[in-house]
Design an enzyme around this catalytic site. Sequence first.
Site, short mmCIF file in Angstrom:
data_model
loop_
_atom_site.label_atom_id
_atom_site.label_comp_id
_atom_site.label_asym_id
_atom_site.label_seq_id
_atom_site.Cartn_x
_atom_site.Cartn_y
_atom_site.Cartn_z
N GLU A 86 -4.22 -5.36 -5.58
CA GLU A 86 -4.66 -6.77 -5.52
C GLU A 86 -4.97 -7.32 -6.91
O GLU A 86 -6.02 -7.92 -7.14
CB GLU A 86 -5.93 -6.88 -4.65
CG GLU A 86 -5.79 -6.34 -3.25
CD GLU A 86 -5.23 -7.34 -2.26
OE1 GLU A 86 -4.56 -8.29 -2.69
OE2 GLU A 86 -5.45 -7.14 -1.05
N THR A 125 0.84 -1.19 0.00
CA THR A 125 0.00 0.00 0.00
C THR A 125 0.88 1.25 0.00
O THR A 125 0.59 2.23 -0.68
CB THR A 125 -0.93 0.00 1.23
OG1 THR A 125 -1.62 -1.23 1.28
CG2 THR A 125 -1.94 1.12 1.13
N ARG A 148 -0.16 -13.58 8.48
CA ARG A 148 -0.87 -12.56 9.25
C ARG A 148 -0.18 -12.32 10.58
O ARG A 148 -0.40 -11.31 11.24
CB ARG A 148 -2.34 -12.96 9.54
CG ARG A 148 -3.24 -13.21 8.37
CD ARG A 148 -3.23 -12.11 7.39
NE ARG A 148 -2.30 -12.41 6.29
CZ ARG A 148 -1.85 -11.51 5.45
NH1 ARG A 148 -2.23 -10.27 5.53
NH2 ARG A 148 -0.99 -11.84 4.49
#
Length: 725
Positions: free
Chosen positions: A221, A36, A608
Amino acid sequence: MDVSHLLDELNEPQREAVTSSNSHVLVLAGAGSGKTRVLVHRLAWLIQVEHVSPLGVLAVTFTNKAAGEMRERTGKLLGFSTRPLWVGTFHGIAHRLLRMHCQEADLPETFQILDAEDQQRLLRRIIRDEGMNEADWPARQAQWFINARKDEGQRPQNIEHLDHPVTSTWVHIYKRYQDHCNRGGLVDFAELLLRAHELWLDHPDVLEHYRKRLQHLLIDEFQDTNAIQYAWLRLLAGDSGRMFVVGDDDQSIYGWRGAKVENIQYFVRDFPDVRTVRLEQNYRSTGNILDAANALIANNQSRMGKKLWTDGPSGKPIQVYAAFNEQDEARFVVERIQQWLDQGRRADGSAILYRTTAQSRLFEENLLQASIPYRVYGGQRFFERTEVKDALAYLRLLNNPNDDAALERVVNKPARAIGAKTLAIIRLQARESGLTLWQAAGECVSQEKFAKRAGTVVSAFIQLIDSMRERMQDWTLGKQMQGVIDDSALASHYEKEPRERMETRIENLGELVNAADAFILPVEDAEAGLTELQSFLSHAALEAGETQGESWEDCVQLMTLHSAKGLEFPLVFMAGMEDGLFPHRRSVDESGGRLEEERRLCYVGMTRAREQLYISYAETRRMYGSQNYCRPSRFIDEMPAELLEEVRPRIAVHRPYVPARPSTSPVGLSQDLAFSLGQAVLHSKFGEGTVMAFEGAGEHTRVHVNFHDEGAKWLVLAYANLQAC
DNA sequence: TCCATTGACGTTTTT
DNA sequence: CGTCAATGGA
């Protein structure tokens, strides 16, 4: 100009991507590698260094959340308003295009979006009206068929194999469904994209306008794009548009939904002068976690190739817990979370990830018992709640009475004696004359096709809607919302429900009025000529709202592996790591790269975790009411043993899996069994195989055997006549 | 029209 | 086992 603020906090590959002067850039951004940041800095770079007008940039994401985050971070970096920037989701942008060109797109100004639920209801209706057996032709499947076709850019006339009876039936439904949508001014999600694509194909002047204006396309994405999205992007880019594409083939987990990882390869093939940049430095996880994830994903064949690394510490090993059963697993996870909290860590720093939504329940129960606050992702969202959709349906009828989906929903809600019989007459009329239900209802009344009482109630309904529209024409949106709820007496419909249920419904209706009150018509919607009402309805469909909005507090996070993508937590539990559950049985059985996608899902889950990753599996699990004997997930075997640590030392993790260990499960069912999990067996007809699972007990015990030659089969143990070998 | 009982079914989900 | 929808009787 000083550009240091754009580059200072970037590593070398990130900087390379941001400053690239190539026509097109492909950024293969590994998990936690700062993708990002790269997108945002590239956007700022284009504007501040290359002096591209903010109006000339289009940034596309998949979720509203991602779009919002991108806009916000860009604003911070640029230091001025991001208003002129086109940042949005594929669907949001397509919607805007269709609004601005509804004439060219052959849509009425009042067109509205049909969400997934509406779509399914409409399809069920159509299948019934066609006199087809709903059991043989489920609406769910029709929905799947139609959306898959639309995702591929196909209209009914483009679909081949019409000689195939099943396909041709679905195509027929597709046609009928599309007729209904067109008549009623209804556009489903897939249709938004397809129409936007066709708009440009059919109107070169419109396309040319956007090609000239939008010279820079940034896509997030990218591995999740489907065929129509990629086609749409290519069309827009043309020969001169510049694409900046960010994605990760290893995190492609939506293939089952039409996403095409191949688009990454196509991109390199279809566009000239593509600079490919790999972001492999990870700023999130410990070295051990990354090493294990790298080892796992290396088992996939078709990859662009990428290896995550960190200059941070290697951290603790991954903890593996072999639970007796699913109860024990939940108990263990909650116990460890309690320890985490006792160390003074935050609850929202921990997450429990699982493959299927049904798994959340046990964790919820245990957390509840331990009085640990938690939040489950992925429940029903605000604008999807029945009562909210009911009230909105009235509003939709004011906007456009030909909205069949809305009319069907509320025509007899609350009960106004417009029952099945009366509706059948209206539907017949609509079918015969090619009218919408609203039009047909009017026809039936004027032609006196109803019995006396039915005629009265139907015209009363027509009058109700008409009078509401007239009376509320100049009201504010909030007042309209309240007015519609009051006049329709919708609340009375919920009165028969249990008190608590009813109260939350009424509460939600109140919240809906608040939402309408607080709604401000976005400038771009006003520019596209939308009324406040139309804009509000579209927003309700496109951004259904937070799942459980209220509680942004300090909660343990529960979610499926799919919804965990893009998030990170210091402490992560991956639960239910059993073959059959994860990888899911249905993914293992099906061919076509499904297993590789499951592996990517596992990779997503692992990456994660920032500090500590727990993996747990149950030796037996109750599923669909019956007891299942489970084998630990093959994915555990694919992680290097030296990075794993057994939490319960007396039971070894089998790596490679050579157990012949009769289950030590307290249930004691294993005594009945002459065979154990993982045991090699011989069948007179199917040959040699390995025992994978048991189901049931006593003489009904079934055994799942993976035969070397014949594949996996379920056999009734009593009759299978298996021999140990 | 409403409520209760029965029956089928059981990945993942954003827009 | 648990959910949701369809069915059928009052």
